[in-house]
Design a protein around this motif. Structure first.
Motif, mmCIF file in Angstrom:
data_model
loop_
_atom_site.group_PDB
_atom_site.id
_atom_site.type_symbol
_atom_site.label_atom_id
_atom_site.label_comp_id
_atom_site.label_asym_id
_atom_site.label_seq_id
_atom_site.Cartn_x
_atom_site.Cartn_y
_atom_site.Cartn_z
ATOM 1 N N PRO A 82 0.481 -0.805 0.071
ATOM 2 C CA PRO A 82 -0.044 -0.158 0.093
ATOM 3 C C PRO A 82 1.162 0.927 0.389
ATOM 4 O O PRO A 82 0.093 1.835 -0.382
ATOM 5 C CB PRO A 82 -0.885 0.181 1.587
ATOM 6 N N HIS A 83 1.599 1.298 0.841
ATOM 7 C CA HIS A 83 2.584 2.358 0.297
ATOM 8 C C HIS A 83 4.347 2.174 0.096
ATOM 9 O O HIS A 83 5.011 3.154 1.016
ATOM 10 C CB HIS A 83 2.799 3.091 2.291
ATOM 11 N N ARG A 84 4.005 1.227 -0.870
ATOM 12 C CA ARG A 84 5.746 0.837 -1.946
ATOM 13 C C ARG A 84 5.820 2.250 -2.311
ATOM 14 O O ARG A 84 7.059 3.194 -1.814
ATOM 15 C CB ARG A 84 5.618 0.267 -2.618
ATOM 16 N N VAL A 85 5.462 3.562 -2.599
ATOM 17 C CA VAL A 85 5.692 5.080 -3.004
ATOM 18 C C VAL A 85 4.507 6.512 -2.233
ATOM 19 O O VAL A 85 3.728 5.713 -2.329
ATOM 20 C CB VAL A 85 5.461 5.043 -4.436
ATOM 21 N N PRO A 86 5.288 7.200 -1.130
ATOM 22 C CA PRO A 86 4.432 8.141 -0.289
ATOM 23 C C PRO A 86 3.908 8.511 -1.565
ATOM 24 O O PRO A 86 4.041 9.021 -2.737
ATOM 25 C CB PRO A 86 5.822 8.540 -0.234
ATOM 26 N N GLY A 87 2.460 9.145 -0.737
ATOM 27 C CA GLY A 87 1.124 9.741 -1.818
ATOM 28 C C GLY A 87 0.609 9.087 -2.141
ATOM 29 O O GLY A 87 0.475 8.164 -1.696
ATOM 30 N N THR A 88 -0.077 9.261 -3.805
ATOM 31 C CA THR A 88 -0.699 8.385 -4.070
ATOM 32 C C THR A 88 -0.321 7.223 -4.552
ATOM 33 O O THR A 88 1.025 6.571 -4.517
ATOM 34 C CB THR A 88 -0.919 8.887 -5.832
ATOM 35 N N ARG A 89 -1.164 6.180 -3.856
ATOM 36 C CA ARG A 89 -1.141 4.636 -3.702
ATOM 37 C C ARG A 89 -0.979 4.492 -5.194
ATOM 38 O O ARG A 89 -1.717 5.040 -6.049
ATOM 39 C CB ARG A 89 -2.814 4.416 -3.486
ATOM 40 N N THR A 90 0.213 3.382 -5.410
ATOM 41 C CA THR A 90 0.918 3.623 -6.969
ATOM 42 C C THR A 90 1.835 1.934 -6.791
ATOM 43 O O THR A 90 2.186 2.006 -5.729
ATOM 44 C CB THR A 90 2.180 4.405 -6.566
ATOM 45 N N ILE A 91 0.669 1.380 -7.502
ATOM 46 C CA ILE A 91 0.567 -0.034 -8.291
ATOM 47 C C ILE A 91 1.950 -0.213 -9.498
ATOM 48 O O ILE A 91 1.992 0.599 -10.338
ATOM 49 C CB ILE A 91 -0.774 -1.030 -8.571
ATOM 50 N N ALA A 92 2.929 -1.075 -9.165
ATOM 51 C CA ALA A 92 3.676 -1.101 -10.050
ATOM 52 C C ALA A 92 3.880 -2.709 -10.859
ATOM 53 O O ALA A 92 4.088 -3.597 -10.319
ATOM 54 C CB ALA A 92 5.133 -1.175 -8.995
ATOM 55 N N SER A 93 3.587 -2.528 -12.120
ATOM 56 C CA SER A 93 3.738 -3.126 -12.763
ATOM 57 C C SER A 93 4.924 -3.692 -13.465
ATOM 58 O O SER A 93 5.426 -3.069 -14.160
ATOM 59 C CB SER A 93 2.260 -3.393 -13.776
ATOM 60 N N THR A 94 5.238 -5.049 -13.023
ATOM 61 C CA THR A 94 7.204 -4.724 -13.892
ATOM 62 C C THR A 94 7.338 -5.894 -14.441
ATOM 63 O O THR A 94 6.749 -6.853 -14.805
ATOM 64 C CB THR A 94 7.707 -5.150 -12.410
ATOM 65 N N TYR A 95 8.204 -5.769 -15.807
ATOM 66 C CA TYR A 95 9.132 -6.315 -16.587
ATOM 67 C C TYR A 95 10.567 -7.057 -16.511
ATOM 68 O O TYR A 95 11.700 -6.088 -16.237
ATOM 69 C CB TYR A 95 8.784 -5.530 -17.851
ATOM 70 N N LEU A 96 10.466 -8.316 -17.063
ATOM 71 C CA LEU A 96 12.101 -8.185 -17.540
ATOM 72 C C LEU A 96 12.373 -8.381 -18.296
ATOM 73 O O LEU A 96 11.724 -8.832 -19.392
ATOM 74 C CB LEU A 96 12.273 -9.618 -16.972
#
Lengths: 256, 256
Positions: A107-121
């Protein structure tokens, strides 16, 4: 003939899809761990490196580093977005493979706005020429140091997850095609495996296993070396340049 | 000792993270394809089934079906959200395995607000007792019919992706532990593989491969059957109940 039920009207989502907290601002970002095996150090050791950048092109030593990425545009998929952001640094035509990693959603991986990261290799062959813009650099993964080179937020965990995925897939797929040059001596391929896995791989065993599974094939040619002495090494290539599982149980193959 | 650079102030995201279209409303939903091998049809054939539900608990035959899921809450990760939504239908303690599938992000996959789906694959052992609420049902995957049983949006593609992932992992991991009962005769395990893969698997070969790889071990007991005649079958169990790759190249194992 039964009538096909009409699709639900636009915007009329099923009740279960109602937001838990309506209107909560939410961001989705795409982040890519792009790897290349590059020579590094005083003795030019082949080394697994990751592409990092400073957000503003800064070259100051204390600047935070991030993985290439950013927001997803209105009319693109996440995969398209990942390639678009990588293209800020690299010619994406050189990317031999890209695949989804997991989603980072604390939930708080980035401060401020809730930000969900979709990651790639993403993987680049070791001989792909890369010219990087200011603030972007290839950094040896084993040299990542939170003090000397601080990574933003959880980007270090994403690099770890990407490396873990790569090491796992080296063991049951042909994914090394995306790290190797078009043609290679087996000793060179062995160095690439070693760089990606973090431990030494026996060249003779590697050739035996990869040949038996038809992952690599001999080109029938040898390397013309400038060096004097020694037999010129035989050259090999990967049989395919699409990811496949090399190692299915014989009993589990579909019937012909 | 060098000073550690101060973290960026909260809310001060690197410039590259600025939204492409600031303020564009965006939803993230979690959707799970939960599979169980269940007996189905007149002859009780073991069959791979997926958990589907109607959004409002409707039992009308023409109602749209969806995968269990919904929005992600403010203080939960996507994995926690997936389990919370599955718990509306099932006792999640019965889930033997859950893992992320890929993200579905086509710009207009859901009409109205841009909605990105993070998807999961969940597996239940074949003997797990499941009592479902109104509107939820186990549906044979091979019986999915867009006319008789219309799935919402791209949920059919998500089921396909989940089945593809399961079939692939059956070939190089021990993932079948999550579909099998605690103890089983090899003929029963073979039926589970067959249901999940969609083609017949030879029981003798399966036992040979899974034993050699130490994936299954004999319990030393036999099934007490009520049926007369025939030798009671030997019972086996999975050696582990955590996912692992069963099939790494010997040459690629890390040194001891």
């Amino acid at each position: 003939m039964p009538d096909e039920p009409a699709p639900p009207p636009a915007g009329d989502h099923p009740a279960q899809h109602a937001p838990a907290t309506p209107g909560e601002p939410l961001r989705v970002e795409v982040l890519s761990a792009v790897f290349q095996v590059r020579t590094a150090g005083a003795d030019d050791t082949p080394t697994l490196c990751v592409l990092l950048r400073t957000p503003d092109g800064s070259t100051s030593p204390g600047a935070w580093r991030t993985l290439p990425g950013g927001d997803v545009g209105t009319e693109e998929t996440l995969a398209q977005s990942a390639k678009r952001h990588i293209a800020d640094d690299l010619d994406v035509a050189g990317l031999a493979h890209i695949e989804q990693l997991s989603v980072f959603s604390a939930p708080h991986r980035v401060p401020g706005t809730r930000t969900i990261a979709s990651t790639y290799l993403g993987l680049l062959p070791s001989d792909a020429d890369t010219r990087l813009p200011d603030g972007a650099a290839w950094v040896p993964i084993d040299g990542l140091d939170p003090v000397a080179l601080p990574l933003a937020y959880d980007h270090g965990e994403i690099v770890d997850a990407a490396r873990h995925r790569l090491a796992a897939k080296l063991s049951y797929t042909n994914i090394a095609f995306a790290l190797a040059p078009e043609q290679f001596a087996m000793s060179e391929l062995s160095e690439i495996y070693c760089a990606a896995l973090g431990y030494t791989v026996d060249t003779t065993n590697l050739l035996r296993v990869l040949s038996r599974r038809a992952v690599v094939v001999a080109t029938g040619t040898v390397r013309k070396t400038g060096r004097s002495g020694g037999r010129p090494p035989a050259l090999y290539r990967f049989a395919e340049s699409e990811l496949r599982v090399t190692d299915e149980f014989a009993t589990l193959r579909p019937p012909m």
